[in-house]
Design a protein around this motif. Structure first.
Motif, short mmCIF file in Angstrom:
data_model
loop_
_atom_site.label_atom_id
_atom_site.label_comp_id
_atom_site.label_asym_id
_atom_site.label_seq_id
_atom_site.Cartn_x
_atom_site.Cartn_y
_atom_site.Cartn_z
N GLY A 78 -32.16 -47.30 -93.86
CA GLY A 78 -32.64 -48.24 -93.38
C GLY A 78 -32.38 -48.41 -91.89
O GLY A 78 -33.42 -49.08 -91.22
N TRP A 118 -35.98 -50.19 -91.17
CA TRP A 118 -35.86 -51.95 -91.08
C TRP A 118 -36.63 -52.26 -90.57
O TRP A 118 -35.93 -52.19 -89.18
CB TRP A 118 -34.66 -51.84 -91.72
CG TRP A 118 -34.48 -51.41 -93.74
CD1 TRP A 118 -34.87 -51.29 -94.16
CD2 TRP A 118 -32.86 -51.73 -93.84
NE1 TRP A 118 -34.40 -50.27 -95.14
CE2 TRP A 118 -32.74 -51.05 -94.69
CE3 TRP A 118 -31.89 -52.20 -93.11
CZ2 TRP A 118 -31.60 -50.69 -95.93
CZ3 TRP A 118 -30.21 -51.86 -93.93
CH2 TRP A 118 -30.65 -51.63 -95.56
N GLU A 175 -33.13 -56.96 -91.43
CA GLU A 175 -32.47 -56.50 -91.34
C GLU A 175 -31.56 -55.10 -91.67
O GLU A 175 -30.48 -55.48 -91.31
CB GLU A 175 -33.11 -56.13 -92.81
CG GLU A 175 -34.15 -56.63 -93.52
CD GLU A 175 -35.10 -56.19 -94.60
OE1 GLU A 175 -35.00 -55.37 -95.24
OE2 GLU A 175 -36.35 -56.62 -94.41
N LEU A 184 -28.39 -56.10 -89.82
CA LEU A 184 -26.54 -56.38 -90.69
C LEU A 184 -25.94 -55.25 -90.60
O LEU A 184 -24.66 -55.17 -91.44
CB LEU A 184 -26.94 -57.11 -92.16
CG LEU A 184 -28.03 -58.31 -92.30
CD1 LEU A 184 -28.69 -58.15 -93.56
CD2 LEU A 184 -27.27 -59.47 -91.47
#
Length: 208
Positions: free
Chosen positions: A181, A185, A189, A192
């Motif tokens: 991620g 991402w 996103e 986070l």
């Protein structure tokens, strides 16, 4: 702030985590990594993942350069809302920085360091950003140099780190889906992941 970490995993250990790894770093020498030294990073490529070396210390904002134009670099990044950092928050400029343990200085002159490592021994990476082929003056005696540079994000500390450094700890990713991620991402996103590890996730020594 974290200005010392240790990494001992070799290339084959990295290949066990990233089967498509393209090794551009050669052999990795285990040991401590200090600011302005070379460290291993993993980046995403169209073919998969690349293991390479970069110099620890992202470009500083202009106002922090010395009068002679020397840029010592920034090793830890917290304010991702800053216009200086926003340009390097896309997947192309994100990287994973492998580590076994990291240190925070204890309070007091000559008090030494406290070390921290994942309590379960699992592989871990700092959430990093990097910039290739950046030209700057890092040391006056060297003059202008062109370097691949990296640094990693920090966030508020968890319980273990807060005992030593109450303001910040590095952003550490221990789950494979977090690794992927972070490298792929969209920022809305990926941001986070700029969060502390849960309390109890680290073991420490030398913290007294």
């Amino acid at each position: 702030m974290c200005n010392l970490y240790n990494m001992t995993r070799g290339v084959e250990a990295m290949r066990q985590l990233f089967a498509d790894l393209d090794n551009r770093a050669g052999n990795l020498e285990p040991g401590d990594v200090y600011p302005d030294r070379m460290g291993a990073i993993i980046t995403a490529t169209p073919q998969g993942h690349a293991l390479q070396r970069a110099r620890w210390g992202m470009p500083s904002p202009q106002q922090f350069h010395s009068a002679s134009g020397i840029d010592r670099g920034v090793t830890n990044i917290r304010n991702t809302a800053s216009s200086h950092w926003r340009r390097w928050l896309t997947p192309a400029n994100r990287c994973l920085v492998p580590l076994d343990r990291f240190s925070e200085p204890r309070k007091g002159k000559g008090a030494g360091y406290a070390w921290f490592a994942p309590a379960d021994g699992r592989p871990a990476f700092f959430a990093g950003i990097w910039v290739p082929k950046w030209r700057s003056v890092r040391k006056l005696k060297d003059g202008p140099t062109t370097d691949d540079l990296f640094a990693f994000l920090t966030t508020e500390p968890n319980a273990e780190v807060a005992e030593i450094h109450p303001k910040a700890m590095p952003v550490i990713l221990t789950e494979p889906d977090e690794w992927q991620g972070w490298l792929s991402w969209p920022w809305m996103e990926a941001k986070l992941l700029q969060r502390p590890l849960p309390d109890g996730a680290l073991v420490s020594w030398g913290a007294i």
